[in-house]
Design an enzyme around this catalytic site. Structure first.
Site, PDB file in Angstrom:
ATOM      1  NE  ARG A  86     176.336   9.242   4.515  1.00  0.00           N
ATOM      2  CZ  ARG A  86     177.551   9.248   5.067  1.00  0.00           C
ATOM      3  NH1 ARG A  86     177.925   8.274   5.874  1.00  0.00           N
ATOM      4  NH2 ARG A  86     178.391  10.235   4.839  1.00  0.00           N
ATOM      5  CB  VAL A  87     175.218   8.049  11.651  1.00  0.00           C
ATOM      6  CG1 VAL A  87     174.749   9.387  12.205  1.00  0.00           C
ATOM      7  CG2 VAL A  87     174.178   6.980  11.856  1.00  0.00           C
ATOM      8  CB  SER A  88     179.688   5.875   9.149  1.00  0.00           C
ATOM      9  OG  SER A  88     179.799   6.927   8.218  1.00  0.00           O
ATOM     10  CB  THR A  89     179.426   3.241  13.218  1.00  0.00           C
ATOM     11  OG1 THR A  89     179.544   4.389  14.064  1.00  0.00           O
ATOM     12  CG2 THR A  89     180.601   3.168  12.260  1.00  0.00           C
TER      13      THR A  89
ATOM     14  CD  GLN B 136     179.441   7.952  12.993  1.00  0.00           C
ATOM     15  OE1 GLN B 136     178.735   7.591  12.060  1.00  0.00           O
ATOM     16  NE2 GLN B 136     180.580   8.598  12.811  1.00  0.00           N
TER      17      GLN B 136
END
Length: 188
Positions: free
Chosen positions: A8-11, A14
């Site tokens: 998982r990445v937030s943006t 990334q």
């Protein structure tokens, strides 16, 4: 045991290549992913991974914070996996619930999370008690002030119904009904 990965990445800026590479080196045969904030409850990639996992499989993440929104959420997710006979590994922290040592470490995390919740509950209670001792009451301010209640009672006495009176004093009818009932209860 089949290793299933989750990244998982937030943006969008990334890159999850570091996570994917680590999971591939660990032997994950399939990797699910999300590009979404970890604080959001609905994560489609994680949901797909959870549905895909079978008894005997192991969910693998690069770091613990990739899976859980908070420590209590992380613990409940891993416990739910364990109930299904699914293991959990975090590569960075070296947690592996398929081993006795990994389960011990994870249970220590759980105990610390419970301790943290108990401390917060205790501090909140102490703060509320201290505020009450100083005469302060928590919660939102009353919408129907004593002045508005007096005006509403005058309007009702003049023939307005509660809905109309509430509209004139700019409060919701439910709030006015509640204020009238509270005043009546005090008078009884």
């Amino acid at each position: 045991m089949t290793l299933i990965g989750y990244v998982r990445v937030s943006t969008a800026s990334q890159d999850w290549a570091l996570q994917e590479d680590a999971l591939s080196r660990a032997g994950c045969s399939k990797i699910f992913s999300d590009q979404i904030s970890g604080s959001l409850p609905e994560r489609p990639g994680l949901n797909q991974a959870l549905v895909y996992l079978r008894e005997g499989d192991c969910l693998v993440v690069w770091k613990l914070d990739r899976l859980g929104r908070s420590l209590p959420h992380l613990i409940s997710t891993v416990n739910a996996l364990g109930d299904r006979g699914v293991g959990f590994q975090s590569l960075t922290e070296g947690v592996d619930t398929s081993t006795p040592n990994g389960r011990l470490v994870f249970h220590i995390f759980g105990a610390l999370a419970q301790f943290e919740r108990d401390l917060i509950r205790e501090r909140t209670g102490a703060g509320l008690a201290a505020a009450a001792a100083r005469g302060r009451k928590g919660g939102r301010r009353a919408v129907v002030t004593p002045e508005k209640l007096t005006r509403a009672k005058i309007l009702i006495a003049e023939g307005f119904n509660v809905r109309e009176a509430a509209g004139r004093i700019k409060v919701g009818k439910s709030a006015l009904y509640r204020a009238l009932a509270e005043e009546k209860a005090k008078g009884d």
